[in-house]
Design an enzyme around this catalytic site. Structure first.
Site, PDB file in Angstrom:
ATOM      1  N   LYS A 177     -23.866   4.365  36.376  1.00  0.00           N
ATOM      2  CA  LYS A 177     -22.487   4.331  36.878  1.00  0.00           C
ATOM      3  C   LYS A 177     -21.890   3.045  36.317  1.00  0.00           C
ATOM      4  O   LYS A 177     -22.152   1.947  36.832  1.00  0.00           O
ATOM      5  CB  LYS A 177     -22.468   4.322  38.409  1.00  0.00           C
ATOM      6  CG  LYS A 177     -22.886   5.664  39.006  1.00  0.00           C
ATOM      7  CD  LYS A 177     -22.816   5.632  40.515  1.00  0.00           C
ATOM      8  CE  LYS A 177     -24.191   5.401  41.097  1.00  0.00           C
ATOM      9  NZ  LYS A 177     -24.298   5.515  42.529  1.00  0.00           N
ATOM     10  N   THR A 237      16.157  -5.155  13.914  1.00  0.00           N
ATOM     11  CA  THR A 237      16.978  -6.092  14.693  1.00  0.00           C
ATOM     12  C   THR A 237      18.394  -5.525  14.808  1.00  0.00           C
ATOM     13  O   THR A 237      18.676  -4.414  14.327  1.00  0.00           O
ATOM     14  CB  THR A 237      17.048  -7.462  13.999  1.00  0.00           C
ATOM     15  OG1 THR A 237      17.814  -7.312  12.802  1.00  0.00           O
ATOM     16  CG2 THR A 237      15.669  -7.999  13.654  1.00  0.00           C
ATOM     17  N   ARG A 287       0.831  -1.216   0.000  1.00  0.00           N
ATOM     18  CA  ARG A 287       0.000   0.000   0.000  1.00  0.00           C
ATOM     19  C   ARG A 287       0.860   1.259   0.000  1.00  0.00           C
ATOM     20  O   ARG A 287       0.429   2.309  -0.462  1.00  0.00           O
ATOM     21  CB  ARG A 287      -0.949   0.006   1.208  1.00  0.00           C
ATOM     22  CG  ARG A 287      -2.079  -1.019   1.083  1.00  0.00           C
ATOM     23  CD  ARG A 287      -3.180  -0.783   2.104  1.00  0.00           C
ATOM     24  NE  ARG A 287      -2.717  -0.977   3.463  1.00  0.00           N
ATOM     25  CZ  ARG A 287      -2.750  -2.135   4.121  1.00  0.00           C
ATOM     26  NH1 ARG A 287      -3.247  -3.206   3.539  1.00  0.00           N
ATOM     27  NH2 ARG A 287      -2.307  -2.212   5.352  1.00  0.00           N
ATOM     28  N   CYS A 335      -6.207 -17.988  15.298  1.00  0.00           N
ATOM     29  CA  CYS A 335      -7.103 -17.836  16.440  1.00  0.00           C
ATOM     30  C   CYS A 335      -8.403 -18.621  16.239  1.00  0.00           C
ATOM     31  O   CYS A 335      -9.131 -18.879  17.193  1.00  0.00           O
ATOM     32  CB  CYS A 335      -7.386 -16.353  16.690  1.00  0.00           C
ATOM     33  SG  CYS A 335      -5.870 -15.381  16.703  1.00  0.00           S
TER      34      CYS A 335
HETATM   35  P1  FAD Z   1       2.486 -16.601  13.123  1.00  0.00           P
HETATM   36  O1  FAD Z   1       1.179 -15.993  12.845  1.00  0.00           O
HETATM   37  O2  FAD Z   1       2.526 -17.844  13.926  1.00  0.00           O
HETATM   38  O3  FAD Z   1       3.190 -16.859  11.746  1.00  0.00           O
HETATM   39  C1  FAD Z   1       4.494 -17.348  11.679  1.00  0.00           C
HETATM   40  C2  FAD Z   1       4.635 -18.158  10.412  1.00  0.00           C
HETATM   41  O4  FAD Z   1       5.994 -18.207  10.090  1.00  0.00           O
HETATM   42  C3  FAD Z   1       4.177 -19.605  10.567  1.00  0.00           C
HETATM   43  O5  FAD Z   1       3.122 -19.901   9.686  1.00  0.00           O
HETATM   44  C4  FAD Z   1       5.422 -20.428  10.255  1.00  0.00           C
HETATM   45  O6  FAD Z   1       5.110 -21.552   9.467  1.00  0.00           O
HETATM   46  C5  FAD Z   1       6.258 -19.447   9.472  1.00  0.00           C
HETATM   47  N1  FAD Z   1       7.697 -19.683   9.603  1.00  0.00           N
HETATM   48  C6  FAD Z   1       8.414 -19.831  10.737  1.00  0.00           C
HETATM   49  N2  FAD Z   1       9.712 -19.995  10.444  1.00  0.00           N
HETATM   50  C7  FAD Z   1       9.811 -19.960   9.100  1.00  0.00           C
HETATM   51  C8  FAD Z   1      10.910 -20.083   8.210  1.00  0.00           C
HETATM   52  N3  FAD Z   1      12.135 -20.266   8.635  1.00  0.00           N
HETATM   53  N4  FAD Z   1      10.652 -20.001   6.888  1.00  0.00           N
HETATM   54  C9  FAD Z   1       9.400 -19.803   6.434  1.00  0.00           C
HETATM   55  N5  FAD Z   1       8.323 -19.684   7.227  1.00  0.00           N
HETATM   56  C10 FAD Z   1       8.546 -19.767   8.548  1.00  0.00           C
HETATM   57  N6  FAD Z   1      -3.821 -14.466  19.626  1.00  0.00           N
HETATM   58  C11 FAD Z   1      -4.783 -13.610  20.010  1.00  0.00           C
HETATM   59  O7  FAD Z   1      -4.503 -12.406  20.167  1.00  0.00           O
HETATM   60  N7  FAD Z   1      -6.068 -14.017  20.216  1.00  0.00           N
HETATM   61  C12 FAD Z   1      -6.431 -15.326  20.039  1.00  0.00           C
HETATM   62  O8  FAD Z   1      -7.606 -15.670  20.216  1.00  0.00           O
HETATM   63  C13 FAD Z   1      -5.437 -16.258  19.652  1.00  0.00           C
HETATM   64  N8  FAD Z   1      -5.755 -17.568  19.484  1.00  0.00           N
HETATM   65  C14 FAD Z   1      -4.779 -18.424  19.049  1.00  0.00           C
HETATM   66  C15 FAD Z   1      -5.121 -19.764  18.848  1.00  0.00           C
HETATM   67  C16 FAD Z   1      -4.167 -20.656  18.408  1.00  0.00           C
HETATM   68  C17 FAD Z   1      -4.533 -22.087  18.218  1.00  0.00           C
HETATM   69  C18 FAD Z   1      -2.844 -20.199  18.123  1.00  0.00           C
HETATM   70  C19 FAD Z   1      -1.802 -21.158  17.613  1.00  0.00           C
HETATM   71  C20 FAD Z   1      -2.499 -18.876  18.327  1.00  0.00           C
HETATM   72  C21 FAD Z   1      -3.464 -17.985  18.800  1.00  0.00           C
HETATM   73  N9  FAD Z   1      -3.153 -16.647  19.029  1.00  0.00           N
HETATM   74  C22 FAD Z   1      -4.121 -15.775  19.440  1.00  0.00           C
HETATM   75  C23 FAD Z   1      -1.784 -16.141  18.849  1.00  0.00           C
HETATM   76  C24 FAD Z   1      -1.631 -15.465  17.498  1.00  0.00           C
HETATM   77  O9  FAD Z   1      -2.070 -16.325  16.508  1.00  0.00           O
HETATM   78  C25 FAD Z   1      -0.161 -15.134  17.323  1.00  0.00           C
HETATM   79  O10 FAD Z   1       0.208 -14.236  18.332  1.00  0.00           O
HETATM   80  C26 FAD Z   1       0.127 -14.492  15.983  1.00  0.00           C
HETATM   81  O11 FAD Z   1      -0.305 -15.299  14.935  1.00  0.00           O
HETATM   82  C27 FAD Z   1       1.629 -14.243  15.860  1.00  0.00           C
HETATM   83  O12 FAD Z   1       1.925 -13.758  14.599  1.00  0.00           O
HETATM   84  P2  FAD Z   1       3.356 -14.009  13.969  1.00  0.00           P
HETATM   85  O13 FAD Z   1       3.343 -13.376  12.627  1.00  0.00           O
HETATM   86  O14 FAD Z   1       4.398 -13.630  14.919  1.00  0.00           O
HETATM   87  O15 FAD Z   1       3.455 -15.587  13.838  1.00  0.00           O
END
Ligand code: FAD
Length: 592
Positions: free
Chosen positions: A462, A301, A43, A64
């Site tokens: 309240k 980082t 964007r 989630c």
């Molecule tokens: P993710 O969304 O986990 O994405 C990381 C991705 O990176 C993964 O798909 C992985 O395959 C990929 N990856 C990792 N290493 C590599 C690599 N070397 N090369 C290529 N790809 C790679 N949070 C809430 O706030 N509310 C909720 O209700 C909630 N419910 C959840 C329920 C479940 C079952 C789970 C598992 C999580 C939940 N969370 C919730 C947490 C939330 O999903 C995470 O905080 C959020 O998705 C984190 O985002 P992220 O981008 O850091 O990692």
């Protein structure tokens, strides 16, 4: 300036602009943080080359929602995958490679090594800017039997489908979950609603470490009522196949420390998550808390042109100021957006996380923001608190439901530190108001001045958040002195203090705390002569309202009176894991 040099200058400038315009961004991880960043970069910069490498087979999936697919609440698998590589390319012109794992980063040459998981091929790719959003993986301690066929974990769509397929094919009648945090509790509810008999086993003595134990006790009661067995304070030591011959391949024994194993048709390991930072570590990036990636507030980082976001990064807790790891979707999405701004030459800053969270537990909701009392104490803060049990909306309007609200603040400064609520309706709204108040640096005393919307179907004139502010204001002005559930065992029971229950005789007879005498609040003025003003009066009622009124009567007659914060309802929840009273009447108007 000669025309040639002008020409050279123009060429050079155009080239510089073109290089800038053709910035190539590689993103590792295409879900919450990664996908948000990718879309934001597009964007902001229509010309950038953006490539996502995602290890799993899906991008931008709804982590989630995964437990709700297992439970059959979300029935269409496609609902879980908000975007596909194709739709992402079409909408955002982003090049997405699923089932591609980035296995190495060379920050010096600005190259990554990528493993195509389907073909097995390894190749290199170069970047101008790199964003890491690899998330967190389920924590796997060194336990025996983690590779057994009936043992699952839940992180990705693939994990979800594996659990779903197992349930469809094996029709398990029981499941045992190691861990009672967000994922464990959500899974327990969903498996229970599929008809499985569910046990949660964990070492901590209460579910959901974002809540203090007394607030979690309402959830314990709700889960037990649904038939879920809670084994809190027990240590999982590993897993074994129930039938080592393999005939009954899924059935599993969960091995416990010093106890008989638990037998179940399937088991799920959900004891928490750990930042997935092996890649960052091997690239030499600076790591911090729990191995998370150290970033500054621009999400940069320790290596030039490498940014990171989401569950994998170390953040600053907005209340304690301490370094922390918070694994939630909101922070991950916002951090991805900030990283994207900065990748595109902007200057956006992440102010830190509060850890605001909410969970559905059957018909109940539990939410929290900021520090729990336990975390505040651990952070070295001197804190005080109020408990109140208001209704979700005006009691006279049908359908009002009770809730328990706890607001934690710093002694002396009255700085808001955190809040928690458990109830049926309106819990998330109060927590969001309190989260906003904390973010804006409001003092707990200012909660009384918040101008919140009101009509009988939605709140009370309240609002509960205002009520918390009134209580804290009363504490400051010494109109309210409190004692708490954890003080009960220390109360003098030798006659040197007055222990007074001001509920109705009917309520008192249905259950009271040992040593407390009963004088209903409405009789108190006429029966003051029965009490010794020289003794401290510890007063209790059901919710804390009538006992507050009683304390005011007593204090104005020269007594040192203390109000039991949270009332008998909180005491009952803690001591017997009792539910919130489901039938409510206007506060202080309880009749036998
Ligand atoms: P993710 O969304 O986990 O994405 C990381 C991705 O990176 C993964 O798909 C992985 O395959 C990929 N990856 C990792 N290493 C590599 C690599 N070397 N090369 C290529 N790809 C790679 N949070 C809430 O706030 N509310 C909720 O209700 C909630 N419910 C959840 C329920 C479940 C079952 C789970 C598992 C999580 C939940 N969370 C919730 C947490 C939330 O999903 C995470 O905080 C959020 O998705 C984190 O985002 P992220 O981008 O850091 O990692």
């Amino acid at each position: 300036m000669t025309s040639e040099s002008l020409y050279d200058y123009d060429i050079h400038d155009t080239k510089a602009m073109k290089e800038e315009a053709d910035m190539k961004v590689i993103i590792v991880g295409g879900v919450a943080g990664g996908a948000s960043a990718a879309a934001r970069i597009r964007r902001l910069d229509e010309a950038a080359e953006i490539r996502i490498y995602e290890r799993s087979g899906f991008i931008s999936y709804a982590n989630c929602g995964l437990p709700y697919y297992i439970g059959g609440v979300i029935t269409n698998e496609e609902e879980l995958t908000i975007q596909s590589p194709e739709s992402f390319r079409e909408r955002f012109n982003i090049d997405v490679h699923v089932r591609h794992e980035v296995t190495a980063i060379d920050p010096g040459s600005k190259k990554v090594t990528v493993h195509d998981l389907d073909s097995g091929r390894y190749f290199e790719d170069s970047y101008d800017k790199l964003l890491l959003s690899p998330g967190a993986r389920p924590t796997e301690p060194e336990l025996k039997g983690l590779d057994l066929p009936g043992l699952f974990k839940l992180r990705t769509v693939e994990d979800t489908l594996a659990i779903h397929t197992y349930i469809q094919e094996h029709h398990p009648s029981s499941a045992v979950l190691a861990g009672g945090g967000f994922i464990g509790v959500e899974l327990a509810e969903n498996l229970c609603q599929l008809g499985l008999s569910v046990t949660i086993v964990q070492r901590p003595r209460h579910l959901m470490n974002t809540l203090d134990p007394e607030m979690a006790s309402f959830l314990h009661a709700r889960m037990k009522r649904a038939g879920i067995r809670l084994m809190l304070g027990h240590t999982v030591e590993g897993f074994e196949a129930a039938d080592p011959s393999g005939a009954d391949s899924g059935r599993i024994h969960m091995l416990l420390k010093d106890e008989e194993p638990i037998d179940a048709d399937m088991a799920i390991l959900c004891i928490g998550v750990t930042p997935d930072t092996e890649l960052a570590k091997s690239a030499g990036l600076e790591l911090g808390t729990k191995g998370s990636i150290v970033v500054n507030d621009r999400m940069e980082t320790s290596a030039p042109d490498i940014y990171a976001a989401g569950d994998a990064v170390e953040i600053r807790h907005r209340v304690s100021g301490q370094k922390a790891v918070i694994s939630l979707a909101g922070p991950a999405n916002r951090q991805g957006r900030i990283a994207a701004d900065n990748i595109c030459g902007g200057n956006s800053h992440y102010p830190g996380s509060l850890g605001s969270s909410v969970i559905k537990v059957f018909d109940m909701t539990a939410a929290s923001t900021g520090l729990s009392e336990q975390a505040a104490i651990k952070a070295g803060l001197s804190c005080d608190k109020v408990y109140l049990s208001p209704q979700s909306h005006a009691g006279y309007y049908p359908g009002a439901k009770p809730m328990y609200l706890k607001v934690i603040f710093e002694k002396e400064s009255y700085r808001l530190l955190g809040a928690q609520a458990v109830g049926y309706e309106g819990v998330d709204k109060r927590m969001d108001v309190l989260a906003t108040a904390i973010c804006s640096g409001m003092s707990a005393l200012e909660l009384k001045d918040l101008d919140l919307c009101y009509a009988p179907p939605y709140s009370s004139a309240k609002d509960p958040v205002n009520m918390a502010g009134f209580m804290i204001d009363n504490i400051k002005n010494d109109r309210l002195r409190q004692y708490f559930w954890h003080d009960l065992s220390e109360l003098p029971r030798d006659g040197s203090a007055t222990l007074l229950d001001v509920r109705t005789p009917g309520e008192y007879s249905r259950g009271h705390i040992d040593g407390f005498i009963n004088i209903p609040v409405d009789e108190l003025r006429d029966r003051l002569s029965e009490l010794d003003p020289g003794k401290i009066a510890y007063v209790i009622c059901q919710s804390g309202i009538r006992s507050y009124i009683a304390c005011r009567i007593l204090m104005q007659h020269g007594f040192d009176a203390r109000n039991f914060s949270g009332g008998y309802g909180l005491y009952a929840a803690i001591s017997h894991d009792e539910m919130l009273a489901e039938k409510v009447s206007a506060c202080g108007m309880v009749k036998d």
